[in-house]
Each structure stands twice: as C-alpha cells, then as structure tokens.
Design a protein around this motif. Structure first.
Motif, PDB file in Angstrom:
ATOM      1  N   PHE A 397      -1.713  -8.744   9.423  1.00  8.21           N
ATOM      2  CA  PHE A 397      -1.492  -9.569   8.237  1.00  8.21           C
ATOM      3  C   PHE A 397      -0.470  -8.872   7.356  1.00  8.21           C
ATOM      4  O   PHE A 397      -0.403  -7.639   7.380  1.00  8.21           O
ATOM      5  CB  PHE A 397      -2.797  -9.715   7.437  1.00  8.21           C
ATOM      6  N   VAL A 398       0.270  -9.629   6.572  1.00  5.17           N
ATOM      7  CA  VAL A 398       1.243  -8.970   5.696  1.00  5.17           C
ATOM      8  C   VAL A 398       0.589  -7.933   4.813  1.00  5.17           C
ATOM      9  O   VAL A 398       1.148  -6.872   4.580  1.00  5.17           O
ATOM     10  CB  VAL A 398       1.941  -9.931   4.691  1.00  5.17           C
ATOM     11  N   GLN A 399      -0.576  -8.262   4.294  1.00  8.29           N
ATOM     12  CA  GLN A 399      -1.200  -7.326   3.364  1.00  8.29           C
ATOM     13  C   GLN A 399      -1.570  -6.001   4.036  1.00  8.29           C
ATOM     14  O   GLN A 399      -1.814  -5.011   3.359  1.00  8.29           O
ATOM     15  CB  GLN A 399      -2.403  -7.946   2.653  1.00  8.29           C
ATOM     16  N   ASP A 400      -1.615  -6.000   5.379  1.00  9.80           N
ATOM     17  CA  ASP A 400      -1.866  -4.741   6.094  1.00  9.80           C
ATOM     18  C   ASP A 400      -0.778  -3.722   5.779  1.00  9.80           C
ATOM     19  O   ASP A 400      -1.010  -2.519   5.816  1.00  9.80           O
ATOM     20  CB  ASP A 400      -1.876  -4.971   7.614  1.00  9.80           C
ATOM     21  N   ILE A 401       0.413  -4.226   5.514  1.00 11.41           N
ATOM     22  CA  ILE A 401       1.538  -3.330   5.251  1.00 11.41           C
ATOM     23  C   ILE A 401       1.251  -2.493   4.008  1.00 11.41           C
ATOM     24  O   ILE A 401       1.516  -1.293   3.979  1.00 11.41           O
ATOM     25  CB  ILE A 401       2.844  -4.149   5.096  1.00 11.41           C
ATOM     26  N   LEU A 402       0.662  -3.129   3.023  1.00  9.50           N
ATOM     27  CA  LEU A 402       0.278  -2.392   1.827  1.00  9.50           C
ATOM     28  C   LEU A 402      -0.942  -1.516   2.110  1.00  9.50           C
ATOM     29  O   LEU A 402      -1.017  -0.369   1.698  1.00  9.50           O
ATOM     30  CB  LEU A 402      -0.041  -3.379   0.685  1.00  9.50           C
ATOM     31  N   LYS A 403      -1.857  -2.095   2.854  1.00  4.19           N
ATOM     32  CA  LYS A 403      -3.090  -1.366   3.153  1.00  4.19           C
ATOM     33  C   LYS A 403      -2.821  -0.114   3.984  1.00  4.19           C
ATOM     34  O   LYS A 403      -3.416   0.935   3.760  1.00  4.19           O
ATOM     35  CB  LYS A 403      -4.026  -2.311   3.924  1.00  4.19           C
ATOM     36  N   GLU A 404      -1.913  -0.247   4.945  1.00  9.65           N
ATOM     37  CA  GLU A 404      -1.594   0.886   5.827  1.00  9.65           C
ATOM     38  C   GLU A 404      -0.570   1.824   5.207  1.00  9.65           C
ATOM     39  O   GLU A 404      -0.437   2.962   5.638  1.00  9.65           O
ATOM     40  CB  GLU A 404      -1.031   0.374   7.155  1.00  9.65           C
TER      41      GLU A 404
END
Length: 510
Positions: A397-404
């Motif tokens: 998910f796009v938000q994974d980019i922030l999460k990771e």
RNA sequence: GUCCCCUUCAUCUAGUGGUUAGGAUAUUACCCUUUCACGGUAAAAACAGGGGUUCAAUUCUCCUAGGGGAUACCA
C-alpha cells in the motif's frame, strides 16, 4: 429476441452497505453490459419498508462510483424508465397483481400471521420439516379459493387486510436455460404459493422484480445463486403475464464463500474474519458500529475490481492483471464458473501490490501526501517522489512507504534494539565516527560516491560490510533493515546524515 | 427434512476421451544482496469415493459422500 439491446440491472436492497459479493454481482453486470454495448441500470429494491437503512442507497451509489462503474440509467442518475426506486413505483404493481387475479393465476388470502404460524406449527408437529402454503395446504386456509365469492367480496369491501398469492400449478415441470448452469428443471409440486402482493400494498420481490424487469426492458438477469430456487417462479410469472417472449435470460452467479470454514460471505462478517467485506467504510446508523472498507484501507479500486473479477471468472489465459477496459473486452458469462469461490485475502493484497508498482514515483507521491499530512509532515513533492521510487518495491500500500521509511521524513528518535544488541559492537562508534569524517569530505554526495567512499573505508580498515553497515544504517534510520543505504543517505543529504550520526553516537549506549 | 446447485493442488483456477494435469497466490529451498524487500531458479502440492460406457476416463453417465443455497406478507 436475438438482437435485443443488452440491458442489465443491479438491484440491491437498501438494507445496509453492499458487501463484496454484491459489488462483484454489480461488476459482472457492468462488464457484461459494456462488453455488449448495452446499458447498466441501478434499481433500488426497497419493497420491504421495515428493513430500510438510512444511507444505504447513497452507500451503493458511492461504492459503485469508487469501483469505476458508471450507471447509465437508474437511481441517482434517472432515465426514461423510472422511477428506479420500487417504493416510488408502488402504484404500478397493483394492476399486475390484479391481472394475475383475473386470469386465475393468483388468489386473495386473508390468513393472519397468527393463523399462518398456527398452520406451520401444526404441520411441523405432524412431521413436516418446512410446511408450505401450497396446492395441498391452501385448501385449509382462508383465501378466495376456499371462501365463497360473496364472503371474499364482503371482506374486500370491508377493507379487510389481504395478500395476493400465486396459484402454483400442480405437477408441472418448469425448465429454463441458465447461461452459467445450463438447463435447470423444477417440478411445481416443490414450489409454494409465494406471496406476490403484501398487505401493506407493496409487491414482494418476486412480483416487483418481474414487472420491473419487463417494464425496463431488461435483457439479462445476472444475480447471485441464492436466487436460483425462486427463478422457476419468476419464469412462471413471465408466462402468466404473457411476457414469455421477452423474458430476460438468466445467469446465476456462484457465491463468494468465507475463507474460513464454510458459508457464504455476508454483511455480518464485517471485519471479524480479518479483512473488510465492504468496498468502503460503513457506519451503522443505528448501532454506530464501524466497518472498514477497501477504499479506506488503501486499496486501489482497480486492484479491488481485478481481484473480484477473478473470483468466479477467468479469461482462459495466464494474464491476471486487467484494467477495467481490458476486463470489459475479455469478459464473458460463459467463462464464469459454477462453484462457489472462497475469498483469498492474500491474493487481494498481491493484486494491490501489483497495481502499486504500476505507478511512478510522482504519482505515488501524490497518493502518499495525505498520509504525510496526517502526521503533520510537510515535504516537497519531488523529494517524496524520490522516496517512493526507492521504496515502492517493498510496499503493498502507498502508506507502507511511510510506515517502512519514516526516517525519510523524520530523524529517528529511537534505535532498533535488536540491531543495537547484535550489531553495535565496541568498535562501532569509532568506525562510524571515522566514516562520518570521510563522508563529510565528499564533494558529491550521491549514492555512487557514498558507496565508493564506504567501500574504500572498509578496504583501508580491512573490515567487512557487516562490521560497519548495520551501525551506519541504524544510526541514520533507526532501523536494522531497509533499502540501500547509499540511496537513503544520498536522498537525505550530507548535512542530515552527518547530523544523525552525531545524534546517534551520543545517544546509543550499550 | 425437502428442493435446487456445486465438487481439479491449502486458496483462485486452466484443461482434454489418450497431457510429465498447466498457471497464480501462499509455503519451503537456493541464487542475487550490507540488511529487509524485490527479482530469479527450483521444490512440495490436486482430478472426493464407488459403479458403469469405452481400447482408454480427471473429462461422458449413474450412485454415494461432502459443500453451498433456498425453504418469510426479506431481498
């Protein structure tokens, strides 16, 4: 008949949000209509006023829109065959019930709910598992078949409550050809005298659906398998009305089953199976209970559709990724399977991952921005795009980019314990400090130079990657794993990297 | 209970009267790699059971079993 314009309808009942099964039914209808250059209608089947749920209709319209299905005609858009809400068509149905009454295919029944229950109880006690109001039992009930004509007239004139039931013929084979299942054959002895018209003046689904499909010139009825048992009744109704020649073709879709154990996926499953069953978030207006939707969880509508399309259908090739346009081109009811399909959440995520990869860094940046904003992170687009390019291969998910990769947007405030414990050796601070000094002197702070600098440092000190890299990484990102450190450092910039190293050396204690 | 529908790897599925029964997800291993992913290469993994028809059945047919649906003045 053969060259009839394709017109299909999606006809949900506004008793709550649509669940994925409903969305898939809508999708197959939509794909079929568009494939054949036909019309996709939305009809609201709200004949049961007691089950009306506020906001349900808006929910359906919004969900279809999110999925990319355009309604050609129907509720929310209008058209020449309206109204498209059955409650608003209420005055139209009575005459059709009347027609059946007059032709002898239906009759009045005056039994009260209590009397019906009594009859059922009595027959159950006599060993009948599911007592029916049918050719046998109707003779013992209060209806226009057992009551005298005068008595019936008297009751009607007196305004007594009544319903209209279909007079199911005895011992007749009803056959129809389902596009997906082939010939289906049922003996009318197994069918009961279904209520067509209720005492509140509303038609039941059976009557309304046949009348409306006829009036709206529907060419194909594509609906879930749960309707298969009542399809023979509908076929009979078309005959009784004299509409057999324009009867739509039927296609009964296999159901979507729960991944655990068995049973069909239902609204009641909410989030409790570990995944959303609704396309978009839903808040029950009565209980206030919230259910999550795919949209808000960060799924792409295209991925959601694609996944749904493959739950029961396949193109016969090995291609799995299809845009809506491609789905329309490839779709056919003949390639829809007959067996129920268990929902596979893992595969849903895989589809989303595939869709995410189709976007470039700047598209992803636009998608990621709201998530950054939610964390009060204001960052330049160009920078976000570079982060996305670097991180997208490890995101679903796009938000994974922030999460990771929170470290791209904020300096670490803590350091991964496991990494510190395993990799932060006695010599580490010294190495990191030395490396920092070398990095500081780099005229060009790009990934390649950083890599070269790092490598020559290792060579000079006769050290392995493992001796320095983890310390470097954890100092700058706070984490023990992630994308290439050369890329990360280059993106962050020299000043920031050196600053973070300084902070880390001062705060990491062991 | 009764009626209807269904049955290929764990899951979604392709497929044909004669195939090494194919793909995808998930799983495992190896490779790539500073790490985590990604990617690559492999591995393991299925025709529910039993009768027929046939030279030959996963494929056609019947039965059994299992699963699902329906059995409301709900849709």
């Amino acid at each position: 008949m053969e060259n009839r314009r394709v017109r299909v309808r999606f006809a949900p009942s506004p008793t709550g949000p649509l669940h994925m099964g409903g969305v898939r039914t809508a999708l197959y209808n939509y794909l079929f209509a568009k494939k054949h250059g036909g019309d996709f209608l939305l009809r609201i089947e709200d004949t049961d006023q007691t089950r009306y749920v506020a906001g349900a209709e808006e929910y359906v319209v919004d969900a279809l829109k999110w999925c990319g299905m355009t309604i050609d005609e129907g509720a929310s858009v209008g058209g020449d065959n309206g109204p498209y809400r059955q409650s608003e068509r209420k005055p139209m149905y009575r005459q059709y019930a009347q027609q059946l009454l007059e032709s002898g295919h239906a009759y009045y029944a005056f039994d009260t709910p209590e009397e019906l229950t009594e009859m059922r109880e009595r027959l159950k006690a006599a060993g009948m598992a599911a007592p029916q109001y049918n050719a046998v039992t109707r003779s013992g009930m209060k209806n226009s078949l057992t009551l005298s004509a005068e008595e019936v007239k008297k009751r009607l004139d007196a305004g007594d409550k009544y319903i209209v039931r279909v007079k199911m013929p005895r011992n007749e084979e009803v056959k129809f050809e389902d596009i997906i299942r082939g010939w289906v054959c049922v003996n009318t002895n197994n069918l009961d005298d279904k209520v067509l018209f209720k005492s509140d003046g509303m038609p039941t689904y059976h009557l309304a659906n046949v009348v409306d499909d006829y009036l709206m010139n529907i060419s194909h009825v594509i609906r879930g398998e749960e309707w298969l048992p009542s399809a023979p009744l509908h076929v009979l109704l078309y005959r009784f009305f004299g509409w057999a020649d324009v009867m739509p073709e039927f296609a009964h879709l296999p159901l979507i089953l729960r991944p655990d154990g068995n049973g069909k996926l239902s609204k009641r499953d909410g989030d409790r199976l570990g995944f959303p069953v609704f396309p978009t978030n839903w808040k029950n207006p009565e209980t206030g209970e919230q259910s999550s939707g795919y949209r808000e969880r960060g799924y792409y509508p295209g991925a959601f559709n694609n996944m749904l399309a493959f739950l029961g259908w396949n193109p016969g090739t090995t291609q799995e990724l299809f845009s809506m346009e491609e789905l329309i081109q490839a779709f056919s009811l003949e390639r829809v399977g007959k067996a129920g399909a268990k929902f596979d959440f893992d595969k849903t995520n895989w589809f989303n991952q595939q869709y995410l990869r189709m976007h470039n860094g700047s598209e992803l940046a636009t998608q990621l921005k709201p998530y950054l904003a939610a964390e009060n992170l204001v960052v330049e687009n160009e920078y976000i795009a570079q982060v996305c390019d670097l991180m997208k291969e490890r995101a679903t998910f796009v938000q994974d980019i922030l999460k990771e990769g929170p470290y791209f947007f904020e300096a670490p405030t803590s350091y991964d314990e496991k990494t510190i414990k395993k990799k932060w050796k006695e010599q580490t601070p010294e190495h990191i400090r030395e490396l920092s000094g070398l990095l500081k002197e780099l005229p060009l702070f790009d990934a390649e130079s950083i890599g070269a600098c790092f490598k020559s440092f290792l060579e000079a000190k006769e050290l392995g990657f493992g001796a320095v890299m983890p310390g470097f990484r954890v100092s700058v990102t706070g984490l023990g794993a992630g994308a290439s450190m050369n890329d990360i450092a280059a993106l962050l910039g020299k000043k920031e990297v050196l600053r973070r190293i300084e902070v880390a050396l001062n705060s990491i204690k062991k």
